[in-house]
Design a protein around this motif. Structure first.
Motif, short mmCIF file in Angstrom:
data_model
loop_
_atom_site.label_atom_id
_atom_site.label_comp_id
_atom_site.label_asym_id
_atom_site.label_seq_id
_atom_site.Cartn_x
_atom_site.Cartn_y
_atom_site.Cartn_z
N ARG A 4 14.67 -11.00 2.53
CA ARG A 4 13.32 -10.49 2.44
C ARG A 4 13.11 -9.78 1.12
NH1 ARG A 4 16.43 -7.52 6.55
NH2 ARG A 4 16.66 -9.70 6.89
N SER A 5 11.90 -9.80 0.66
CA SER A 5 11.55 -9.05 -0.54
C SER A 5 11.24 -7.63 -0.11
CB SER A 5 10.32 -9.66 -1.22
OG SER A 5 10.54 -11.01 -1.50
N VAL A 6 11.82 -6.64 -0.77
CA VAL A 6 11.56 -5.25 -0.41
C VAL A 6 10.24 -4.84 -1.02
CG1 VAL A 6 12.40 -2.89 -0.54
CG2 VAL A 6 14.01 -4.79 -0.30
N VAL A 7 9.27 -4.64 -0.17
CA VAL A 7 7.92 -4.35 -0.64
C VAL A 7 7.69 -2.85 -0.63
CG1 VAL A 7 5.49 -4.79 -0.26
CG2 VAL A 7 7.17 -6.52 0.36
N ARG A 8 7.38 -2.30 -1.76
CA ARG A 8 7.11 -0.87 -1.86
C ARG A 8 5.75 -0.64 -2.52
NH1 ARG A 8 10.71 1.34 1.60
NH2 ARG A 8 12.80 0.52 1.23
N VAL A 9 4.79 -1.44 -2.19
CA VAL A 9 3.49 -1.34 -2.83
C VAL A 9 2.71 -0.19 -2.22
CG1 VAL A 9 1.36 -2.57 -3.37
CG2 VAL A 9 3.50 -3.83 -3.17
N GLY A 10 2.15 0.63 -3.06
CA GLY A 10 1.49 1.84 -2.54
C GLY A 10 0.03 1.64 -2.27
N GLU A 66 0.63 -6.50 13.09
CA GLU A 66 -0.59 -5.87 12.61
C GLU A 66 -1.34 -6.79 11.66
OE1 GLU A 66 0.93 -1.21 12.82
OE2 GLU A 66 1.03 -2.31 10.93
N LEU A 67 -0.61 -7.47 10.80
CA LEU A 67 -1.24 -8.40 9.86
C LEU A 67 -1.93 -9.54 10.60
CD1 LEU A 67 -1.73 -9.27 6.91
CD2 LEU A 67 0.46 -10.48 7.01
N ALA A 68 -1.25 -10.11 11.59
CA ALA A 68 -1.82 -11.21 12.36
C ALA A 68 -3.09 -10.77 13.08
CB ALA A 68 -0.81 -11.74 13.36
N VAL A 69 -3.07 -9.58 13.65
CA VAL A 69 -4.23 -9.07 14.39
C VAL A 69 -5.39 -8.78 13.44
CG1 VAL A 69 -5.06 -7.07 15.69
CG2 VAL A 69 -2.94 -8.20 16.36
N LYS A 70 -5.11 -8.19 12.29
CA LYS A 70 -6.17 -7.92 11.32
C LYS A 70 -6.84 -9.21 10.89
CE LYS A 70 -7.27 -5.78 6.89
NZ LYS A 70 -8.08 -6.94 6.42
N GLN A 71 -6.04 -10.23 10.62
CA GLN A 71 -6.61 -11.51 10.19
C GLN A 71 -7.43 -12.15 11.29
OE1 GLN A 71 -3.31 -13.83 8.65
NE2 GLN A 71 -3.21 -12.65 6.76
N ALA A 72 -6.99 -12.02 12.52
CA ALA A 72 -7.75 -12.57 13.65
C ALA A 72 -9.10 -11.86 13.80
CB ALA A 72 -6.95 -12.44 14.95
N ASN A 73 -9.07 -10.55 13.66
CA ASN A 73 -10.33 -9.80 13.75
C ASN A 73 -11.26 -10.13 12.59
OD1 ASN A 73 -9.79 -8.37 16.14
ND2 ASN A 73 -8.74 -6.72 15.06
N ASP A 74 -10.70 -10.24 11.40
CA ASP A 74 -11.52 -10.54 10.22
C ASP A 74 -12.20 -11.90 10.33
OD1 ASP A 74 -10.83 -8.13 9.14
OD2 ASP A 74 -9.40 -8.92 7.68
N ASP A 314 0.23 -12.39 1.71
CA ASP A 314 -0.65 -11.49 2.44
C ASP A 314 0.07 -10.21 2.85
OD1 ASP A 314 -2.65 -13.34 2.19
OD2 ASP A 314 -2.54 -14.08 4.25
N TYR A 315 1.31 -10.34 3.27
CA TYR A 315 2.07 -9.16 3.68
C TYR A 315 2.29 -8.23 2.49
CZ TYR A 315 5.52 -6.37 6.22
OH TYR A 315 6.18 -5.33 6.84
N ASN A 316 2.67 -8.80 1.37
CA ASN A 316 2.89 -7.99 0.17
C ASN A 316 1.60 -7.30 -0.27
OD1 ASN A 316 5.48 -8.90 0.28
ND2 ASN A 316 5.37 -10.18 -1.55
N ALA A 317 0.50 -8.03 -0.19
CA ALA A 317 -0.79 -7.49 -0.61
C ALA A 317 -1.27 -6.37 0.31
CB ALA A 317 -1.84 -8.60 -0.66
N ALA A 318 -0.82 -6.39 1.55
CA ALA A 318 -1.28 -5.37 2.52
C ALA A 318 -0.70 -3.99 2.22
CB ALA A 318 -0.92 -5.79 3.94
N GLY A 319 0.35 -3.94 1.43
CA GLY A 319 0.87 -2.65 1.01
C GLY A 319 1.67 -1.89 2.05
N PHE A 320 2.28 -2.58 3.01
CA PHE A 320 3.12 -1.91 3.98
C PHE A 320 4.30 -1.25 3.27
CE2 PHE A 320 1.31 -5.46 6.54
CZ PHE A 320 0.61 -4.69 7.44
N GLY A 329 8.35 -13.24 9.87
CA GLY A 329 7.71 -14.54 10.09
C GLY A 329 7.64 -14.90 11.56
N TYR A 330 8.72 -14.62 12.29
CA TYR A 330 8.74 -14.92 13.72
C TYR A 330 7.80 -14.01 14.51
CZ TYR A 330 12.61 -18.02 12.82
OH TYR A 330 13.38 -19.07 12.36
N SER A 331 7.64 -12.78 14.03
CA SER A 331 6.72 -11.84 14.69
C SER A 331 5.27 -12.24 14.43
CB SER A 331 6.96 -10.43 14.16
OG SER A 331 8.30 -10.05 14.34
N PHE A 332 4.98 -12.65 13.22
CA PHE A 332 3.65 -13.14 12.87
C PHE A 332 3.31 -14.36 13.72
CE2 PHE A 332 0.67 -15.48 10.07
CZ PHE A 332 -0.24 -14.47 9.77
#
Length: 409
Positions: A4-10, A66-74, A314-320, A329-332
């Protein structure tokens, strides 16, 4: 586990826009399924270790849902309904997981749950959710008995029609590792160690059976206690048998130190484990002597899949704050499987409770191209995908050795 890429986006504003936290989120008027407004609320629960040694994995599970749910709502995936995430920390403990399941099951708005990480925890969670007809989809449980019962090898029988999973099982992962060691690495003598938990014990069991079937010899078999930090007793018992490799059933908090202590004791052979050790923290714990250690993990590396490019972006852009880790991926895909079923079950539903059985029924018919590949379930609730990957530690990081589909012989 997947690299996995370690995402530290603020990008905290983006995370805040999800309005979903480890404690779940609630709008002021969503009680009673959204009564008093035209939009009703349905919740997807998450049960995972959000604190403790395995929190890196659990938080990756939570954020991916959370990402999957946000996209579904959007996208207004389910007209007239708003989805929310209610995340509960199971601390990787069965009793805590049972309590988390009880809390979710008592919420009339919960229609499905993604989790758990640990097979032993899911054994306690399954009956609680099943009693309330709440569908459960695990992105990480690999114990075969969860879907096919205690006698899965001789008389498979599905214990709970509410339970599904997007990852393959140890009935496949153990033999996959055995074939790699015997047929590809040409290793014929192996010592085994497991941590006495359901996942580790089951993994070693299926590995041992296949390794012996192929013609290999298990020269020693030992166990450790997951709460221990010194493993010299097990290693001293193994050393005289001169194994060419150690196969370990368990997770990285114990596997890393075990590998380091084995090398220090003169057992200069690779340690191999399952998806429970495939994490960067394993290498940190195992140290510089971990080069050439091995792991298997379910599926192909997410970063190598064309189907996962949008998810990763999308995950990286979300800034988690935490990476999606091994099971993102399996959770999504698990969350989207529930969402796909909800498109049918909630369409004409008056409330969540009345839609629960319809959601279970719809889950068995789910079929779509997901992040990790084809998402579909067999008669037991198991994924129809049997792709796995072998990884090796090289230069202080996990590298891909081979990815292939497991075939029965």
């Amino acid at each position: 586990m997947h690299q996995r890429s370690v995402v530290r986006v603020g990008a905290t504003l983006i995370v805040a826009s999800l309005a979903l936290t480890a404690c779940g989120s609630r709008s002021g008027n969503n009680s009673g399924g959204g009564s008093g407004g035209s939009t009703k609320t349905a919740k997807i629960g998450v049960i995972a270790p959000l604190s403790g040694d395995l929190s890196a994995l659990g938080l990756g599970i939570q954020h991916s849902v959370e990402l999957a749910v946000k996209q579904a709502n959007d996208s207004n995936a389910i007209p007239g309904w708003k989805l929310e995430v209610e995340a509960k920390d199971d601390e990787a403990k069965p009793d805590t997981g049972k309590n988390a399941a009880t809390a979710l099951a008592s919420d009339n708005n919960v229609v499905g749950v993604v989790g758990t990480l640990n097979t032993s925890t899911s054994q306690q969670v399954q009956p609680v959710l099943a009693a309330k007809n709440i569908v459960q989809v695990s992105p990480a449980n690999t114990g075969p008995g969860l879907t096919q019962g205690a006698n899965w090898q001789t008389s498979p029988k599905r214990p709970y029609p509410t339970y599904f999973r997007t990852c393959t099982t140890d009935a496949v992962q153990g033999p996959f590792a055995a074939r790699y060691l015997y047929e590809t690495a040409k290793i014929t003598k192996v010592a085994t160690i497991h941590d006495k938990k359901a996942y580790g014990q089951g993994l070693v069991g299926t590995f041992t059976q296949e390794f012996k079937k192929l013609g290999g010899t298990v020269v020693a078999a030992q166990t450790i206690n997951p709460d221990d930090s010194n493993y010299q007793a097990a290693l001293s018992a193994i050393k005289p048998s001169n194994p060419q490799a150690i196969y370990y059933g368990g997770e990285y908090p114990q596997a890393g130190p075990l590998s380091q202590q084995a090398k220090a004791a003169g057992l200069n052979v690779p340690l191999m484990g399952g998806d429970g050790i495939y994490d960067p923290k394993y290498i940190t714990l195992a140290g510089k002597t971990s080069d050439n250690d091995l792991a298997t993990s379910v599926g192909a590396p997410v970063e190598a899949l064309a189907s996962a490019k949008k998810f990763v972006s999308d995950y990286n852009a979300a800034g988690f704050k935490e990476p999606y880790a091994a099971y993102g991926g399996y959770s999504f895909d698990a969350a989207n499987a529930i969402i796909d079923a909800l498109k049918t079950s909630l369409k004409d539903a008056k409330d969540v409770e009345s839609a629960r059985q319809a959601t279970i029924d719809a889950m068995s018919k789910v079929s779509f191209d997901g992040v990790t590949g084809k998402v579909a379930f067999d008669q037991y609730g198991d994924t129809t995908s049997k792709v796995l990957t072998v990884y090796k530690v090289a230069g202080g990081k996990w590298t891909t050795v081979e990815t292939k589909a497991f075939e029965d012989k």
